[in-house]
Every structure is written in C-alpha cells, then in structure tokens.
Motif scaffolding. Structure first.
Motif, PDB file in Angstrom:
ATOM      1  N   GLU A   1       0.838  -1.201   0.000  1.00 23.89           N
ATOM      2  CA  GLU A   1       0.000   0.000   0.000  1.00 23.89           C
ATOM      3  C   GLU A   1       0.870   1.248   0.000  1.00 23.89           C
ATOM      4  OE1 GLU A   1      -2.626  -0.184   3.365  1.00 23.89           O
ATOM      5  OE2 GLU A   1      -3.406  -2.141   2.750  1.00 23.89           O
ATOM      6  N   MET A   2       0.504   2.210  -0.841  1.00 25.39           N
ATOM      7  CA  MET A   2       1.209   3.494  -0.826  1.00 25.39           C
ATOM      8  C   MET A   2       0.197   4.588  -0.471  1.00 25.39           C
ATOM      9  SD  MET A   2       3.265   5.428  -3.805  1.00 25.39           S
ATOM     10  CE  MET A   2       4.811   4.598  -3.716  1.00 25.39           C
ATOM     11  N   HIS A   3       0.369   5.186   0.703  1.00 25.67           N
ATOM     12  CA  HIS A   3      -0.606   6.162   1.190  1.00 25.67           C
ATOM     13  C   HIS A   3      -0.266   7.579   0.738  1.00 25.67           C
ATOM     14  CE1 HIS A   3      -2.912   3.419   3.844  1.00 25.67           C
ATOM     15  NE2 HIS A   3      -1.835   2.699   3.622  1.00 25.67           N
ATOM     16  N   GLU A   4       0.985   7.806   0.436  1.00 27.41           N
ATOM     17  CA  GLU A   4       1.368   9.090  -0.154  1.00 27.41           C
ATOM     18  C   GLU A   4       2.514   8.865  -1.128  1.00 27.41           C
ATOM     19  OE1 GLU A   4       2.056  11.301   3.512  1.00 27.41           O
ATOM     20  OE2 GLU A   4       4.185  10.834   3.358  1.00 27.41           O
ATOM     21  N   VAL A   5       2.659   9.782  -2.063  1.00 27.17           N
ATOM     22  CA  VAL A   5       3.727   9.659  -3.063  1.00 27.17           C
ATOM     23  C   VAL A   5       4.788  10.696  -2.732  1.00 27.17           C
ATOM     24  CG1 VAL A   5       4.310   9.820  -5.515  1.00 27.17           C
ATOM     25  CG2 VAL A   5       2.076   8.939  -4.825  1.00 27.17           C
TER      26      VAL A   5
ATOM     27  N   ILE B   1      14.417  14.728  -5.103  1.00 31.26           N
ATOM     28  CA  ILE B   1      15.333  15.236  -6.137  1.00 31.26           C
ATOM     29  C   ILE B   1      16.580  15.753  -5.439  1.00 31.26           C
ATOM     30  CG2 ILE B   1      15.707  16.994  -7.920  1.00 31.26           C
ATOM     31  CD1 ILE B   1      12.862  16.694  -8.743  1.00 31.26           C
ATOM     32  N   GLY B   2      17.725  15.239  -5.871  1.00 25.63           N
ATOM     33  CA  GLY B   2      18.999  15.672  -5.278  1.00 25.63           C
ATOM     34  C   GLY B   2      19.018  15.485  -3.764  1.00 25.63           C
ATOM     35  N   GLY B   3      18.396  14.401  -3.297  1.00 23.82           N
ATOM     36  CA  GLY B   3      18.430  14.090  -1.863  1.00 23.82           C
ATOM     37  C   GLY B   3      17.374  14.838  -1.056  1.00 23.82           C
ATOM     38  N   LYS B   4      16.636  15.788  -1.667  1.00 26.97           N
ATOM     39  CA  LYS B   4      15.568  16.494  -0.936  1.00 26.97           C
ATOM     40  C   LYS B   4      14.223  15.876  -1.347  1.00 26.97           C
ATOM     41  CE  LYS B   4      17.740  20.992  -0.362  1.00 26.97           C
ATOM     42  NZ  LYS B   4      18.735  21.164  -1.458  1.00 26.97           N
ATOM     43  N   ALA B   5      13.379  15.629  -0.329  1.00 25.58           N
ATOM     44  CA  ALA B   5      12.119  14.939  -0.624  1.00 25.58           C
ATOM     45  C   ALA B   5      10.926  15.855  -0.377  1.00 25.58           C
ATOM     46  CB  ALA B   5      12.007  13.699   0.251  1.00 25.58           C
ATOM     47  N   VAL B   6       9.879  15.655  -1.162  1.00 21.98           N
ATOM     48  CA  VAL B   6       8.635  16.380  -0.927  1.00 21.98           C
ATOM     49  C   VAL B   6       7.462  15.416  -1.147  1.00 21.98           C
ATOM     50  CG1 VAL B   6       8.308  17.246  -3.285  1.00 21.98           C
ATOM     51  CG2 VAL B   6       7.460  18.574  -1.390  1.00 21.98           C
TER      52      VAL B   6
ATOM     53  N   PRO C   1      13.790   5.464  -2.278  1.00 29.39           N
ATOM     54  CA  PRO C   1      12.622   6.336  -2.494  1.00 29.39           C
ATOM     55  C   PRO C   1      11.823   5.891  -3.708  1.00 29.39           C
ATOM     56  CG  PRO C   1      14.698   7.577  -2.618  1.00 29.39           C
ATOM     57  CD  PRO C   1      15.055   6.132  -2.529  1.00 29.39           C
ATOM     58  N   PHE C   2      10.509   6.195  -3.704  1.00 31.28           N
ATOM     59  CA  PHE C   2       9.645   5.803  -4.830  1.00 31.28           C
ATOM     60  C   PHE C   2      10.080   6.500  -6.121  1.00 31.28           C
ATOM     61  CE2 PHE C   2       5.806   6.780  -7.400  1.00 31.28           C
ATOM     62  CZ  PHE C   2       5.605   5.489  -7.868  1.00 31.28           C
ATOM     63  N   PHE C   3      10.311   7.817  -6.039  1.00 27.76           N
ATOM     64  CA  PHE C   3      10.732   8.572  -7.228  1.00 27.76           C
ATOM     65  C   PHE C   3      11.966   9.359  -6.872  1.00 27.76           C
ATOM     66  CE2 PHE C   3      11.191  12.157  -9.959  1.00 27.76           C
ATOM     67  CZ  PHE C   3      10.632  11.821 -11.178  1.00 27.76           C
ATOM     68  N   GLN C   4      13.026   9.124  -7.586  1.00 27.32           N
ATOM     69  CA  GLN C   4      14.268   9.851  -7.329  1.00 27.32           C
ATOM     70  C   GLN C   4      14.713  10.521  -8.620  1.00 27.32           C
ATOM     71  OE1 GLN C   4      16.291   9.986  -4.261  1.00 27.32           O
ATOM     72  NE2 GLN C   4      17.078  11.628  -5.525  1.00 27.32           N
ATOM     73  N   GLY C   5      14.797  11.851  -8.618  1.00 29.63           N
ATOM     74  CA  GLY C   5      15.228  12.583  -9.808  1.00 29.63           C
ATOM     75  C   GLY C   5      16.667  13.038  -9.688  1.00 29.63           C
TER      76      GLY C   5
ATOM     77  N   ILE D   1       7.553  22.822  -9.983  1.00 25.02           N
ATOM     78  CA  ILE D   1       6.504  22.038  -9.333  1.00 25.02           C
ATOM     79  C   ILE D   1       6.997  21.498  -7.981  1.00 25.02           C
ATOM     80  CG2 ILE D   1       7.092  19.929 -10.616  1.00 25.02           C
ATOM     81  CD1 ILE D   1       4.102  19.229 -10.460  1.00 25.02           C
ATOM     82  N   PHE D   2       8.274  21.156  -7.938  1.00 20.46           N
ATOM     83  CA  PHE D   2       8.867  20.630  -6.703  1.00 20.46           C
ATOM     84  C   PHE D   2       8.867  21.734  -5.634  1.00 20.46           C
ATOM     85  CE2 PHE D   2      12.382  19.366  -3.946  1.00 20.46           C
ATOM     86  CZ  PHE D   2      12.201  17.995  -3.837  1.00 20.46           C
ATOM     87  N   THR D   3       9.308  22.926  -6.030  1.00 19.62           N
ATOM     88  CA  THR D   3       9.355  24.069  -5.106  1.00 19.62           C
ATOM     89  C   THR D   3       7.940  24.412  -4.634  1.00 19.62           C
ATOM     90  OG1 THR D   3      11.058  24.819  -6.619  1.00 19.62           O
ATOM     91  CG2 THR D   3      10.444  26.339  -4.880  1.00 19.62           C
ATOM     92  N   ALA D   4       6.963  24.367  -5.552  1.00 21.65           N
ATOM     93  CA  ALA D   4       5.580  24.718  -5.193  1.00 21.65           C
ATOM     94  C   ALA D   4       5.033  23.767  -4.134  1.00 21.65           C
ATOM     95  CB  ALA D   4       4.698  24.682  -6.442  1.00 21.65           C
ATOM     96  N   PHE D   5       5.297  22.494  -4.305  1.00 17.93           N
ATOM     97  CA  PHE D   5       4.773  21.513  -3.338  1.00 17.93           C
ATOM     98  C   PHE D   5       5.483  21.628  -1.989  1.00 17.93           C
ATOM     99  CE2 PHE D   5       1.581  18.629  -5.035  1.00 17.93           C
ATOM    100  CZ  PHE D   5       1.490  19.129  -6.319  1.00 17.93           C
ATOM    101  N   LYS D   6       6.737  22.087  -2.005  1.00 16.67           N
ATOM    102  CA  LYS D   6       7.454  22.283  -0.750  1.00 16.67           C
ATOM    103  C   LYS D   6       6.860  23.484  -0.005  1.00 16.67           C
ATOM    104  CE  LYS D   6      11.798  20.915   0.836  1.00 16.67           C
ATOM    105  NZ  LYS D   6      11.513  19.527   1.015  1.00 16.67           N
ATOM    106  N   ALA D   7       6.529  24.537  -0.777  1.00 14.72           N
ATOM    107  CA  ALA D   7       6.039  25.773  -0.155  1.00 14.72           C
ATOM    108  C   ALA D   7       4.581  25.645   0.277  1.00 14.72           C
ATOM    109  CB  ALA D   7       6.189  26.925  -1.147  1.00 14.72           C
ATOM    110  N   LEU D   8       3.816  24.850  -0.430  1.00 19.12           N
ATOM    111  CA  LEU D   8       2.366  24.774  -0.163  1.00 19.12           C
ATOM    112  C   LEU D   8       1.936  23.320   0.097  1.00 19.12           C
ATOM    113  CD1 LEU D   8       0.838  27.122  -2.862  1.00 19.12           C
ATOM    114  CD2 LEU D   8       0.524  27.347  -0.411  1.00 19.12           C
TER     115      LEU D   8
END
Ligand code: FAD
Length: 400
Positions: free
Chosen positions: A73-77, A81-86, A201-205, A370-377
């Motif tokens: 089960e994956m409850h969140e995704v 990216i570059g070791g920082k996760a969101v 991690p599930f997605f690593q960029g 998009i990564f920055t936006a999800f971190k901020a909000l």
C-alpha cells in the motif's frame, strides 16, 4: 474458418478490456474478449491499482477478497530530487474505502477480473487469439477476424470495442491515426534483489529519474531517460549506467553490477497520443487504443478502467435492446474525452519538468518549479492526491 457471434466483441484483455468484459457480462450481455497472449504474465507493466479502481471493486462487493492478493500500500507519493524529498500526493483525505494506491502485479489483477467474469454465463475470454482485421458490412464494422492456434476465426458482433492498447491493430485496420504529443522520456525496466531494510525512495530525480516498486523479494525499477537517448546511454557503457543508478539510489549501489548485460534492461518507448474520433459505426476505442498514456503520474490504468466503466454504463443498456448507433458511441467519447485531455496535459506539461532533457541534464541543479511549489504549499499534496487517486471524473458502477 470458424465463425462465432456475440453481442459485444472486446479486442484486448488489458485493464480496459477485462473490466469492460466483466461489467457487460454482469449486465447479462454476451461478450467475447480476445487476448493475443496465452496468459497475463507479461512483465514490465504498470502495477498500480488506484483508490478509484479499488472503490469500483468495493462497489462490486469483492474488495475483501481482492485485498487478500499480495500487494503493497502506498498512502502518499514522495518525490525526491537531489536528496531532498517532498510529498507530492497524499490520499488520506479521499472519501473512499481504500485511500491508497495498491501495488499489485498486473497479472494478478487481470486474473482476478477474469475469474470473476467467468462466473457470468455470457462471458468468454479467448486467449492466444489475435485480432487481425475488421469485418465490414454495409459501411458498418460487423465483427473481427482473428488468428488462433486452431486456425482463423471470425467473430461477428453488434459492437466491437477496441481495447488493444497503444499499438492498436484495430485502429490501424480502421485507418485511424492518433494525434501525438511529445513525451519527454523513454523507460528502461529492470529488476534488482530487495533486501530487508532497504531504503529506496519511490521517485528519485537527478541524472535521469528512477521509479522503484517494491515487489517483495525484488525491486521493479523504471529508469526514465530522455526520448531516444538509449543508444547514447549504451555507448557510455554499463559501468557508467551502474554509476547513474547508484547515485540516484545509493541503497542499491551494492547490487547494480548484477545488471551485467544490456539484455537485462527492457526499453519501452513512451507514447502520448489521442484519437480525434473514438468511434466508427459498430466500433469504439477505449483505453490506450483511444489515448495512449505515459507512465508519468501512474494514471493510465486508472483512466483505462474508468473508460470501461463509462462504456458499460452507457452502452450495456443499449446492447440489451439493439445495435448501438454512432450517437450512442459518441456519448462515451463525450463523457471520457475531457478527463483524458486534462490528464494528458498534466503528463505532458506539469510533470515533464521532473524528467531530464538530455543525458547530461541533472534536475537537481535546476529544481523544477513544481517541486518548489509543493514544498512551499503542503496542502497541494491533497489536491494532487485527489487528481492521481480518483482522476478527473470518477466513474461508478450504475447497473447491476
Ligand atoms: C513504460 C510504461 C509504464 C507504465 N506504468 C504505468 C503505471 O505504473 N501505472 C499506470 O496507471 N499506467 C502506467 N502506464 C500506462 C498504462 O500501461 C496504460 O495506460 C494502460 O495499460 C492502458 O490499458 P489498456 O487496457 O487500454 O491497454 P493495455 O494495457 O495495453 O492492454 C491491451 C491488451 O490488448 C492486447 N492486444 C493487443 N493487440 C491485440 C490484438 N490484435 N488482438 C488481441 N489482443 C491484443 C494486449 O496483449 C494487451 O493485453 C505505463 C505505460 C508505459 C509505456
């Protein structure tokens, strides 16, 4: 030449075709599904069963049984990216019985649907049966021709539904050409053993993007590379490839060298396209045959299943009385085209920035907006959870 007839002939036993076959048979419609393979045991397919699909299985009354099949089960995704996760998507606020993505091998899902469908007298699944052409009569598609181990077969039907995927034979036979978008990537699938305590991690960029699916004793890995970059990657050699994977997932660095031959990698060219018209008289396209989806966001199976539910809801009652006409078929497209357009725009637009533009590109050096936006909000994660988990227009089973 053998001849058969049925009310609905579905070409393709993937998620769209099997769900449609099951739902029509459940409504008492005679349906024959043709699947060119002998079984569903094909590797390197999407493994995601979304909250909306789980909800449909719950609506059918089978969810407890379904969830006894091995799954994770994956409850969140989480996107890293570059070791920082969101946290990119959070399913916890969805008003459904199973607010998570179930990772389950697709062959288990399709076997389950096939088993359930077999309980309805009107259902037939013909495996090892490849549709090769369309039967035309008075300007109408009146059935299909197929290749079987016992020789050629003709299946006549009131309606043919093409659910035969992104390289649809039915589409080519009907002379239809989809308009293509330009996906940013190809995907290389491979496996590595999974050890207790692995942190992957599930997605690593970064240099490429690595998606990791937990399959119990092994990792199913998808390495996304820029479109057409595979020859260049191969030219750089296997040690350079190992290095790329080890940098994205340091937890796998002790075993990347197990990939000691390029044959361990399976290249899948990603397509995103869409038919302008999803139907001809007697013939309807759904799922990837109508609109090929990329793996971005893992939403293609969901969309294919939702198409199948809408088709069964709209056309099941018609098939019970008469042959569907073009207006009936157009109603399916009218219902499903908007969700498709929005989802494809999301894959080609917003998500594209998560993937590198060429092999030298490192997304960690220019973190995507998009990564920055999800971190901020952080509340955006719930919006995305809804979009990925339920899709744009959630379908429900309306007929018993
Ligand atoms: C690399 C990659 C990874 C992906 N990962 C994911 C993911 O994780 N999650 C997700 O939601 N989506 C994913 N997708 C998208 C997803 O795979 C598709 O959107 C989805 O499978 C579409 O389902 P479908 O039933 O329409 O077609 P398909 O799954 O393609 O099924 C078509 C079926 O038709 C059969 N068939 C084909 N031709 C014939 C013929 N002539 N006669 C009889 N049978 C025929 C095929 O054997 C197949 O069983 C991925 C796509 C790619 C390219």
């Amino acid at each position: 030449m053998r001849n058969e007839s049925t009310q609905c002939c579905v070409v393709g036993g993937g998620p769209a075709g099997m769900m449609l076959g099951l739902l029509l048979a459940r409504q008492g419609i005679e349906v024959t599904v043709l699947e060119k393979h002998t079984d569903f045991l094909r590797d390197f397919r999407g493994d995601t069963v979304h909250p909306s699909t789980l909800e449909l299985i719950a609506e059918l009354g089978w969810i407890e049984e379904f969830l006894t099949l091995p799954h994770a089960e994956m409850h969140e995704v989480t996107v890293s990216i570059g070791g920082k996760a969101v946290t990119f998507a959070d399913f916890s606020r969805l008003k459904v019985r199973c607010p998570y993505i179930a990772f389950m091998p697709q062959w288990d899902v399709l076997d389950f649907l096939a088993r359930k469908a077999a309980a309805y007298p009107g259902f037939r699944l013909l495996r090892d049966t490849e549709m090769t052409g369309l039967l035309l009569e008075d300007g109408r598609v009146a059935g299909v021709q197929a290749r079987t181990p016992d020789g050629p077969l003709e299946v006549r039907a009131d309606l043919v539904v093409a659910a035969d995927g992104r390289h649809s034979t039915a589409r080519a036979a009907a002379g239809l050409e989809p308009a293509a978008g330009s996906p940013p990537m190809d995907v290389l699938w491979f496996r590595l053993p999974r050890h207790q305590g692995d942190e992957v991690p599930f997605f690593q960029g970064g240099h490429g993007a690595l998606i990791s699916i937990d399959r119990g004793d092994y990792w199913q890995l998808a390495y996304a590379i820029p479109t057409s970059a595979y020859p260049e990657l191969r030219q750089a050699g296997l040690p350079a490839f190992h290095d790329r994977i080890a940098r994205l997932a340091p937890g796998l660095s002790d075993r990347v060298a197990l990939i000691d031959d390029w044959r361990h990698l399976h290249q899948l060219t990603v397509r995103v396209d869409r038919l302008k018209t999803w139907h001809r008289l007697g013939l309807l396209f759904i799922g990837d045959a109508a609109h090929a989806m990329s793996p971005a966001g893992g939403v293609g199976i969901n969309l294919a299943v939702q198409d199948a539910v809408a088709t069964a809801n709209l056309l099941g009652p018609v098939l019970g009385e008469r042959r569907p006409d073009e207006r009936d078929l157009a109603r399916v497209q009218a219902r499903r085209e908007r969700p498709t357009r929005i989802t494809q725009a999301f894959q080609l637009g917003i998500l594209r920035d998560l993937y590198p533009k060429d092999l030298a590109d490192d997304t960690a050096e220019h973190v995507p907006p998009i990564f920055t936006a999800f971190k901020a909000l952080p509340p955006l994660r719930h919006v995305m959870g809804r979009f990925i988990g339920l899709g744009v227009r959630q379908e429900h089973i309306t007929r018993s």
